[in-house]
Design a protein around this motif. Sequence first.
Motif, PDB file in Angstrom:
ATOM      1  N   ALA A 126      87.885  71.324  75.204  1.00 25.25           N
ATOM      2  CA  ALA A 126      87.324  72.303  76.122  1.00 25.25           C
ATOM      3  C   ALA A 126      85.877  71.969  76.441  1.00 25.25           C
ATOM      4  CB  ALA A 126      87.424  73.705  75.528  1.00 25.25           C
ATOM      5  N   GLN A 127      85.479  72.227  77.661  1.00 25.86           N
ATOM      6  CA  GLN A 127      84.152  71.843  78.128  1.00 25.86           C
ATOM      7  C   GLN A 127      83.038  72.601  77.424  1.00 25.86           C
ATOM      8  OE1 GLN A 127      83.366  72.736  82.277  1.00 25.86           O
ATOM      9  NE2 GLN A 127      82.159  70.860  82.500  1.00 25.86           N
ATOM     10  N   SER A 128      83.239  73.867  77.119  1.00 23.53           N
ATOM     11  CA  SER A 128      82.144  74.707  76.636  1.00 23.53           C
ATOM     12  C   SER A 128      82.395  75.351  75.281  1.00 23.53           C
ATOM     13  CB  SER A 128      81.852  75.812  77.667  1.00 23.53           C
ATOM     14  OG  SER A 128      81.540  75.252  78.935  1.00 23.53           O
ATOM     15  N   LEU A 129      83.451  74.931  74.580  1.00 18.57           N
ATOM     16  CA  LEU A 129      83.775  75.488  73.273  1.00 18.57           C
ATOM     17  C   LEU A 129      83.873  74.373  72.250  1.00 18.57           C
ATOM     18  CD1 LEU A 129      86.571  78.023  74.307  1.00 18.57           C
ATOM     19  CD2 LEU A 129      84.184  78.565  73.770  1.00 18.57           C
ATOM     20  N   SER A 130      83.330  74.587  71.078  1.00 18.91           N
ATOM     21  CA  SER A 130      83.399  73.582  70.016  1.00 18.91           C
ATOM     22  C   SER A 130      84.804  73.540  69.411  1.00 18.91           C
ATOM     23  CB  SER A 130      82.381  73.895  68.921  1.00 18.91           C
ATOM     24  OG  SER A 130      81.060  73.868  69.414  1.00 18.91           O
ATOM     25  N   SER A 131      85.246  72.335  69.078  1.00 18.19           N
ATOM     26  CA  SER A 131      86.489  72.127  68.313  1.00 18.19           C
ATOM     27  C   SER A 131      87.666  72.878  68.908  1.00 18.19           C
ATOM     28  CB  SER A 131      86.275  72.547  66.857  1.00 18.19           C
ATOM     29  OG  SER A 131      85.178  71.853  66.296  1.00 18.19           O
ATOM     30  N   THR A 132      87.800  72.810  70.246  1.00 14.84           N
ATOM     31  CA  THR A 132      88.878  73.532  70.938  1.00 14.84           C
ATOM     32  C   THR A 132      89.574  72.589  71.914  1.00 14.84           C
ATOM     33  OG1 THR A 132      87.621  75.601  70.804  1.00 14.84           O
ATOM     34  CG2 THR A 132      89.455  75.513  72.363  1.00 14.84           C
ATOM     35  N   PRO A 133      90.810  72.180  71.636  1.00  9.79           N
ATOM     36  CA  PRO A 133      91.522  71.306  72.568  1.00  9.79           C
ATOM     37  C   PRO A 133      91.755  71.984  73.915  1.00  9.79           C
ATOM     38  CG  PRO A 133      92.560  71.302  70.403  1.00  9.79           C
ATOM     39  CD  PRO A 133      91.570  72.425  70.395  1.00  9.79           C
ATOM     40  N   ASP A 134      91.875  71.161  74.957  1.00 10.80           N
ATOM     41  CA  ASP A 134      92.170  71.655  76.297  1.00 10.80           C
ATOM     42  C   ASP A 134      93.541  71.119  76.713  1.00 10.80           C
ATOM     43  OD1 ASP A 134      92.390  72.299  78.955  1.00 10.80           O
ATOM     44  OD2 ASP A 134      90.379  71.659  79.511  1.00 10.80           O
ATOM     45  N   PRO A 135      94.596  71.928  76.565  1.00 10.12           N
ATOM     46  CA  PRO A 135      95.950  71.447  76.857  1.00 10.12           C
ATOM     47  C   PRO A 135      96.247  71.323  78.341  1.00 10.12           C
ATOM     48  CG  PRO A 135      96.016  73.760  76.262  1.00 10.12           C
ATOM     49  CD  PRO A 135      94.598  73.312  76.063  1.00 10.12           C
ATOM     50  N   THR A 136      95.338  71.770  79.215  1.00 12.72           N
ATOM     51  CA  THR A 136      95.595  71.690  80.652  1.00 12.72           C
ATOM     52  C   THR A 136      95.361  70.290  81.207  1.00 12.72           C
ATOM     53  OG1 THR A 136      93.348  72.290  81.346  1.00 12.72           O
ATOM     54  CG2 THR A 136      94.873  74.099  80.865  1.00 12.72           C
ATOM     55  N   VAL A 137      94.721  69.416  80.430  1.00 11.24           N
ATOM     56  CA  VAL A 137      94.483  68.036  80.851  1.00 11.24           C
ATOM     57  C   VAL A 137      95.678  67.205  80.424  1.00 11.24           C
ATOM     58  CG1 VAL A 137      92.932  66.054  80.684  1.00 11.24           C
ATOM     59  CG2 VAL A 137      92.003  68.382  80.563  1.00 11.24           C
ATOM     60  N   THR A 138      96.324  66.550  81.369  1.00 10.74           N
ATOM     61  CA  THR A 138      97.545  65.813  81.060  1.00 10.74           C
ATOM     62  C   THR A 138      97.464  64.388  81.591  1.00 10.74           C
ATOM     63  OG1 THR A 138      98.645  66.560  83.090  1.00 10.74           O
ATOM     64  CG2 THR A 138      98.927  67.921  81.134  1.00 10.74           C
ATOM     65  N   GLY A 139      98.092  63.470  80.879  1.00  6.78           N
ATOM     66  CA  GLY A 139      98.110  62.079  81.291  1.00  6.78           C
ATOM     67  C   GLY A 139      99.501  61.490  81.205  1.00  6.78           C
ATOM     68  N   MET A 140      99.707  60.412  81.948  1.00  5.80           N
ATOM     69  CA  MET A 140     100.943  59.638  81.847  1.00  5.80           C
ATOM     70  C   MET A 140     100.569  58.219  81.454  1.00  5.80           C
ATOM     71  SD  MET A 140     104.045  58.945  84.539  1.00  5.80           S
ATOM     72  CE  MET A 140     104.960  60.350  83.936  1.00  5.80           C
ATOM     73  N   PRO A 141     101.050  57.734  80.308  1.00  6.05           N
ATOM     74  CA  PRO A 141     100.614  56.433  79.785  1.00  6.05           C
ATOM     75  C   PRO A 141     100.991  55.266  80.687  1.00  6.05           C
ATOM     76  CG  PRO A 141     101.648  57.748  78.066  1.00  6.05           C
ATOM     77  CD  PRO A 141     101.930  58.442  79.372  1.00  6.05           C
ATOM     78  N   MET A 142     100.225  54.186  80.516  1.00  8.56           N
ATOM     79  CA  MET A 142     100.464  52.955  81.270  1.00  8.56           C
ATOM     80  C   MET A 142     101.535  52.088  80.628  1.00  8.56           C
ATOM     81  SD  MET A 142      96.499  51.968  82.082  1.00  8.56           S
ATOM     82  CE  MET A 142      95.776  52.839  80.683  1.00  8.56           C
ATOM     83  N   THR A 143     101.662  52.187  79.307  1.00  8.91           N
ATOM     84  CA  THR A 143     102.596  51.361  78.564  1.00  8.91           C
ATOM     85  C   THR A 143     102.823  52.010  77.212  1.00  8.91           C
ATOM     86  OG1 THR A 143     103.025  49.115  77.742  1.00  8.91           O
ATOM     87  CG2 THR A 143     100.774  49.929  77.551  1.00  8.91           C
ATOM     88  N   ASP A 144     103.862  51.596  76.530  1.00  8.49           N
ATOM     89  CA  ASP A 144     104.077  52.075  75.173  1.00  8.49           C
ATOM     90  C   ASP A 144     103.037  51.459  74.243  1.00  8.49           C
ATOM     91  OD1 ASP A 144     106.289  53.532  75.980  1.00  8.49           O
ATOM     92  OD2 ASP A 144     107.692  51.911  75.522  1.00  8.49           O
ATOM     93  N   GLY A 145     102.612  52.232  73.257  1.00  9.31           N
ATOM     94  CA  GLY A 145     101.686  51.698  72.274  1.00  9.31           C
ATOM     95  C   GLY A 145     100.242  51.796  72.716  1.00  9.31           C
ATOM     96  N   SER A 146      99.371  51.305  71.860  1.00 10.05           N
ATOM     97  CA  SER A 146      97.938  51.398  72.077  1.00 10.05           C
ATOM     98  C   SER A 146      97.416  50.235  72.909  1.00 10.05           C
ATOM     99  CB  SER A 146      97.193  51.422  70.736  1.00 10.05           C
ATOM    100  OG  SER A 146      97.585  52.520  69.949  1.00 10.05           O
TER     101      SER A 146
END
Length: 233
Positions: A126-146
């Motif tokens: 979260a932009q303005s809260l400490s230690s709070t994940p923001d689940p509204t941000v989503t991504g689609m990976p480019m490939t499997d793995g790191s």
Amino acid sequence: MAIIHKTTLVPGKLDLLAGWMPAQPWYAGAGREPALARAGGFRLDDPEGEVGIEFMVVTDGSGDGAVTYQVPLTYRSAALPGAGASLIGTSEHGVLGGRWIYDGTGDPVLVAQLVALIQGEAEPQAQSLSSTPDPTVTGMPMTDGSLKVTGSAIAASGQAGTDLRIETAAANGTGSGPVIVRVHRILRPAGSAALAGEAGRPCLSAIWRLPDGTAARGVFATAQYTPKPPARS
């Protein structure tokens, strides 16, 4: 998890951005002073705990003529060698002291974490809260793995966005290849069909507030990974 300090920053972020944005090739408000307002964003953690990382969204203007921009920012306690062209300015933080504030597309720490975020290996905060994940941000990976980032450079920048050429290596050491990430500078709300179309390739999406206060979702970045073929034995 990043700690958000409730304190002062002098000069403030919007003041620094108002002086910096008109000189950028993606800024659409040529010929007038920016009238900026915060519109959203999110943060990422630096694994080393040294660099602040924020993806800031600001709206310039009001009404039908308003334009919404994404400005990735990094905050450092000292100047980043070789990154003078990406420096937005310096400011005094009420708790942390002097801060060097950079356009994050030129900061290797942000670039590495952006790739990790798209790959699903960094958790948006979260932009303005400490230690709070923001689940509204989503991504689609480019490939499997790191994918381990080994280098990056700005390849182009304009109103379509800022294109980053990023050199990577697979974490298991079996391959590598360049990644092209386009950071969208001008954000536009996307309908479900448009988002579904972007979801056909690696991308990052998030939400922000429109000038009337309603929420919008759109694409913040798109990515393309071109793995190198394995070497012949």
